[in-house]
Scaffold this motif. Sequence first.
Motif, PDB file in Angstrom:
ATOM      1  N   VAL A 115       0.837  -1.207   0.000  1.00  0.00           N
ATOM      2  CA  VAL A 115       0.000   0.000   0.000  1.00  0.00           C
ATOM      3  C   VAL A 115       0.872   1.257   0.000  1.00  0.00           C
ATOM      4  N   ASP A 116       1.988   1.223   0.709  1.00  0.00           N
ATOM      5  CA  ASP A 116       2.936   2.357   0.693  1.00  0.00           C
ATOM      6  C   ASP A 116       3.437   2.595  -0.726  1.00  0.00           C
ATOM      7  N   LEU A 117       3.779   1.491  -1.394  1.00  0.00           N
ATOM      8  CA  LEU A 117       4.307   1.577  -2.757  1.00  0.00           C
ATOM      9  C   LEU A 117       3.271   2.222  -3.675  1.00  0.00           C
ATOM     10  N   LEU A 118       2.063   1.755  -3.544  1.00  0.00           N
ATOM     11  CA  LEU A 118       0.979   2.270  -4.392  1.00  0.00           C
ATOM     12  C   LEU A 118       0.745   3.769  -4.137  1.00  0.00           C
ATOM     13  N   ALA A 119       0.845   4.158  -2.877  1.00  0.00           N
ATOM     14  CA  ALA A 119       0.596   5.570  -2.524  1.00  0.00           C
ATOM     15  C   ALA A 119       1.593   6.504  -3.204  1.00  0.00           C
ATOM     16  N   GLN A 120       2.796   5.964  -3.478  1.00  0.00           N
ATOM     17  CA  GLN A 120       3.810   6.810  -4.132  1.00  0.00           C
ATOM     18  C   GLN A 120       3.500   7.054  -5.602  1.00  0.00           C
ATOM     19  N   LYS A 121       2.574   6.267  -6.167  1.00  0.00           N
ATOM     20  CA  LYS A 121       2.327   6.333  -7.615  1.00  0.00           C
ATOM     21  C   LYS A 121       1.045   7.079  -7.974  1.00  0.00           C
ATOM     22  N   VAL A 122       0.253   7.470  -7.002  1.00  0.00           N
ATOM     23  CA  VAL A 122      -1.051   8.075  -7.324  1.00  0.00           C
ATOM     24  C   VAL A 122      -1.149   9.488  -6.749  1.00  0.00           C
ATOM     25  N   ASN A 123      -2.137  10.235  -7.235  1.00  0.00           N
ATOM     26  CA  ASN A 123      -2.267  11.641  -6.805  1.00  0.00           C
ATOM     27  C   ASN A 123      -3.248  11.837  -5.666  1.00  0.00           C
ATOM     28  N   CYS A 124      -3.969  10.802  -5.301  1.00  0.00           N
ATOM     29  CA  CYS A 124      -5.050  10.997  -4.324  1.00  0.00           C
ATOM     30  C   CYS A 124      -4.645  10.473  -2.942  1.00  0.00           C
ATOM     31  N   ALA A 125      -5.534  10.644  -1.987  1.00  0.00           N
ATOM     32  CA  ALA A 125      -5.286  10.140  -0.632  1.00  0.00           C
ATOM     33  C   ALA A 125      -5.447   8.625  -0.618  1.00  0.00           C
ATOM     34  N   VAL A 126      -4.496   7.928   0.012  1.00  0.00           N
ATOM     35  CA  VAL A 126      -4.563   6.464   0.102  1.00  0.00           C
ATOM     36  C   VAL A 126      -4.713   6.059   1.567  1.00  0.00           C
ATOM     37  N   LEU A 127      -5.662   5.168   1.811  1.00  0.00           N
ATOM     38  CA  LEU A 127      -5.833   4.626   3.167  1.00  0.00           C
ATOM     39  C   LEU A 127      -5.506   3.148   3.134  1.00  0.00           C
ATOM     40  N   ASN A 128      -4.666   2.724   4.058  1.00  0.00           N
ATOM     41  CA  ASN A 128      -4.288   1.317   4.176  1.00  0.00           C
ATOM     42  C   ASN A 128      -5.377   0.582   4.961  1.00  0.00           C
ATOM     43  N   ALA A 129      -6.031  -0.363   4.282  1.00  0.00           N
ATOM     44  CA  ALA A 129      -7.078  -1.161   4.951  1.00  0.00           C
ATOM     45  C   ALA A 129      -6.512  -2.511   5.384  1.00  0.00           C
ATOM     46  N   GLY A 130      -5.174  -2.574   5.543  1.00  0.00           N
ATOM     47  CA  GLY A 130      -4.516  -3.806   5.979  1.00  0.00           C
ATOM     48  C   GLY A 130      -3.558  -4.299   4.917  1.00  0.00           C
ATOM     49  N   ASP A 131      -2.234  -4.297   5.209  1.00  0.00           N
ATOM     50  CA  ASP A 131      -1.257  -4.833   4.251  1.00  0.00           C
ATOM     51  C   ASP A 131      -0.444  -5.927   4.920  1.00  0.00           C
ATOM     52  N   GLY A 132      -0.688  -7.158   4.457  1.00  0.00           N
ATOM     53  CA  GLY A 132       0.031  -8.314   4.991  1.00  0.00           C
ATOM     54  C   GLY A 132      -0.003  -8.331   6.503  1.00  0.00           C
ATOM     55  N   ARG A 133       1.193  -8.531   7.095  1.00  0.00           N
ATOM     56  CA  ARG A 133       1.245  -8.547   8.559  1.00  0.00           C
ATOM     57  C   ARG A 133       1.780  -7.208   9.078  1.00  0.00           C
ATOM     58  N   HIS A 134       1.764  -6.187   8.226  1.00  0.00           N
ATOM     59  CA  HIS A 134       2.400  -4.912   8.559  1.00  0.00           C
ATOM     60  C   HIS A 134       1.521  -4.006   9.422  1.00  0.00           C
TER      61      HIS A 134
END
Length: 320
Positions: A115-134
């Motif tokens: 989700v962090d990686l994806l957030a670097q590629k888009v222009n909008c607000a990103v909310l993590n709804a759970g990534d692996g065990r992170h």
Amino acid sequence: MSFSKSHLLGIEPLSPTDIVTILDLADSYVDLNRSAVKHSEALSGLTQINMFFENSTRTQASFELAGKRLGADVMNMAMQASSIRKGETLIDTALTLNAMQPDILVVRHPHSGAVDLLAQKVNCAVLNAGDGRHEHPTQALLDALTIRRVKGTVTGLKVAICGDIAHSRVARSNVQLLSKMKNQVRLIGPSTLMPSGFESLGAQVFEDMKDGLRDVDVVMMLRLQKERMDGGFIPSEREYYHRFGLDAEKLSFAKHDAIVMHPGPMNRGVEIDGELADDINRSVIQDQVEMGVAVRMAAMDLLVQARRVRDARGPEEVMV
Ligand code: ASP
């Protein structure tokens, strides 16, 4: 406004003030959600896309309802059936969706960091709804709101988090949040499910429920994350329940008014006794679900407000 974050990717980057700002706004959304007309215009005209690459019942429904109650146009992408299956990378999918001009992306993914990686590629607000065990930041925030409303505070408490700590993003986000808010965190579970490194965040580790639960205010139970296990971490579910499953007897070691929490989905008879889970005098599991909608409304509202402030300031003053 004191909240200036671009995304909600985890609890780790949040300050105690950020946490309190989200919880305070969420409190007002609890009132809205309990009223006859549950509608606000905070996200009116905006587009929210939910991308769940892993199964979810309550989190996806909660984010969908939260967006709709704030007036957003909400779209749920069926990621299991999407182009990912046809070999498209996560980044290509993100870029494709980004081109459709969403304002909010809510993402769940089985890989930590995706989700962090994806957030670097888009222009909008990103909310993590759970990534692996992170991390699962909105879960920790809804847990904090639940605790604060029942106990009157989310500071200075003794909180036990029990079970499969190793595979749990809920544990990771909660340890961060509860430590930042100056609570005493105890982790209880078999050594095979206890990762190292939590002590550095100030958590105490126990292998025995009787010792770990002594005098705690809050007991948080976790699900055995079988989908993230690639071997035998416990002898049997029966044995696990005997040693680590929460029942009335084990709960009696905690304070007499200790509350019982579980993020769901629950395995009754594996990590928690079914009757205890339904005991409205001790269990706040349904309150957690209710608080989830309010916390997600608050988080999305604050991210959009922060973005508006940044846009109004112009490009030179944009904060990363
Ligand atoms: N629903 C929580 C999560 O997505 C807890 C769980 O699945 O056990 O992490």
